[in-house]
Design an enzyme around this catalytic site. Structure first.
Site, PDB file in Angstrom:
ATOM      1  N   TYR A   1      38.848   8.110  35.200  1.00 26.86           N
ATOM      2  CA  TYR A   1      37.363   7.390  35.635  1.00 26.86           C
ATOM      3  C   TYR A   1      36.928   6.544  34.359  1.00 26.86           C
ATOM      4  O   TYR A   1      37.560   6.558  33.361  1.00 26.86           O
ATOM      5  CB  TYR A   1      36.303   8.768  35.568  1.00 26.86           C
ATOM      6  CG  TYR A   1      36.250   9.562  34.374  1.00 26.86           C
ATOM      7  CD1 TYR A   1      35.067   8.877  33.470  1.00 26.86           C
ATOM      8  CD2 TYR A   1      36.733  10.491  33.911  1.00 26.86           C
ATOM      9  CE1 TYR A   1      34.690   9.487  32.352  1.00 26.86           C
ATOM     10  CE2 TYR A   1      36.299  11.173  32.598  1.00 26.86           C
ATOM     11  CZ  TYR A   1      35.341  10.632  31.887  1.00 26.86           C
ATOM     12  OH  TYR A   1      35.096  11.347  30.546  1.00 26.86           O
ATOM     13  N   CYS A   2      35.989   5.790  34.554  1.00 27.92           N
ATOM     14  CA  CYS A   2      35.517   4.802  33.983  1.00 27.92           C
ATOM     15  C   CYS A   2      33.964   4.566  34.251  1.00 27.92           C
ATOM     16  O   CYS A   2      33.386   5.394  35.259  1.00 27.92           O
ATOM     17  CB  CYS A   2      36.176   3.640  33.833  1.00 27.92           C
ATOM     18  SG  CYS A   2      36.255   2.928  35.465  1.00 27.92           S
ATOM     19  N   THR A   3      33.495   3.503  33.670  1.00 28.16           N
ATOM     20  CA  THR A   3      31.837   3.349  33.968  1.00 28.16           C
ATOM     21  C   THR A   3      31.670   3.125  35.521  1.00 28.16           C
ATOM     22  O   THR A   3      30.789   3.823  36.186  1.00 28.16           O
ATOM     23  CB  THR A   3      31.392   2.175  33.138  1.00 28.16           C
ATOM     24  OG1 THR A   3      31.725   2.303  31.782  1.00 28.16           O
ATOM     25  CG2 THR A   3      29.841   1.947  33.056  1.00 28.16           C
TER      26      THR A   3
END
Length: 345
Positions: free
Chosen positions: A198-200
């Site tokens: 996951y990331c922003t």
């Protein structure tokens, strides 16, 4: 019309701070082939300027990456215009900001780059089309409930520091291009396990999932729309929120409040704090976490040296700044820089 901004950024920032027009902050990205990035960029600049769009957009042969704000009254028109600008963008997911004050951006910057995410990948066999499976909010929670699932955070240390998912693993590097091979090495013994990245907003973890598959991993997922979309979806659906703290964002807000938990500490006194600031010294601009008490003590500076510097006569400040890259520490990723902060006794 001019295809770039001609007004000073200082003036533009003051304008947006004084403007009470409701604005909506959002982000989007799409990996798709752009034959002529410069022409695509110019056309987009004309369209977005007419709608008073502000923000930061990168265009490359591999696609588009955008973080912007739009006058709320023009939002539907903007969406229609974007969807019609290219078939690949039709019905593209738009990530609406979680915590928005409408002051996220004050200028429109659209730049052509080699890649929309600098990844360091040079293998010609790498193919973004072969990417991991999407995990929506419910799927993410279901997978995360399994103790055998590995959750990997593909953001930088200063993002992870103020907020992250339960049981998430941080990849301790300074850049995304360094994180990719490190993630492979760290997970080498877990190639058959479920891995969620996951990331922003989704752009980094989508590429990371493709890279992991490219390196022989089997069950790789990436969080659809990243943290921003996840938080909005769990609110809409009444799902349990597994993200704690603040979501760091790369605009004037420097963060979106997701939960009231403060999981980070002031870099100057060690008290609970998660407010990122840039040192007010124009010869520094280091990004760091500062509590309200230290903000007063250091007058918004990262150290006593910088505090002393800002009280020098302006001509002396200019002389000492000469030849310095004034923005070198904005969004600085090197943890070693934080060790130079003055700690109050």
């Amino acid at each position: 019309m001019a295809l770039h901004n001609r007004v000073s950024r200082k003036e533009l920032k003051e304008r947006i701070l004084q403007d009470n027009t409701p604005r909506t902050t959002l982000s989007f990205y799409c990996y798709f082939k752009i034959e002529d990035p410069q022409q695509f960029r110019n056309n987009l600049y004309r369209i977005f300027s007419e709608l008073n769009v502000l923000g930061r957009i990168y265009i490359a042969h591999e696609g588009i990456n955008a973080q912007i704000s739009v006058p709320s009254a023009y939002f539907n028109q903007f969406k229609t215009t974007l969807y019609q600008s290219d078939q690949a963008l039709n019905n593209l997911r738009l990530n609406i900001a979680v915590d928005d004050d409408g002051k996220s951006f004050y200028v429109l910057d659209i730049k052509v780059r080699n890649k929309i995410v600098a990844d360091g990948i040079e293998d010609p066999a790498f193919n973004m089309a072969n990417k991991g499976k999407y995990a929506d909010a419910k799927k993410f929670n279901d997978l995360a409930a399994d103790s055998e699932t590995i959750i990997i955070d593909m953001r930088n240390h200063y993002e992870f520091e103020v907020g992250h998912f339960e049981n998430a693993i941080e990849i301790p590097s300074d850049t995304f291009r360094e994180q990719l091979p490190m993630a492979v090495e760290m997970m080498e013994q877990h190639k058959d396990k479920n891995i969620i990245m996951y990331c922003t907003g989704g752009i980094r973890c989508e590429k990371a999932s493709a890279y992991m598959l490219h390196r022989g991993f089997k069950n790789v997922f990436h969080l659809e729309g990243g943290i921003i979309n996840y938080v909005n979806k769990v609110k809409e659906s009444g799902l349990a929120n597994k993200f704690h703290g603040k979501n760091f964002v790369f605009d004037q807000r420097l963060g979106e409040r997701v939960t009231n938990e403060i999981i980070a500490k002031c870099h100057q006194c060690g008290k609970p704090a998660d407010t990122h600031v840039n040192c007010v010294n124009d010869a520094c601009h280091l990004l760091f976490i500062q509590c309200e008490e230290c903000a007063k003590e250091f007058e918004g500076c990262c150290s006593y040296d910088c505090k002393e510097f800002i009280h020098l006569p302006e001509d002396q400040q200019k002389e000492q700044r000469s030849g310095i890259d004034l923005g070198r520490n904005v969004f600085n990723k090197a943890k070693s820089r934080l060790g130079n902060l003055s700690i109050k006794s």
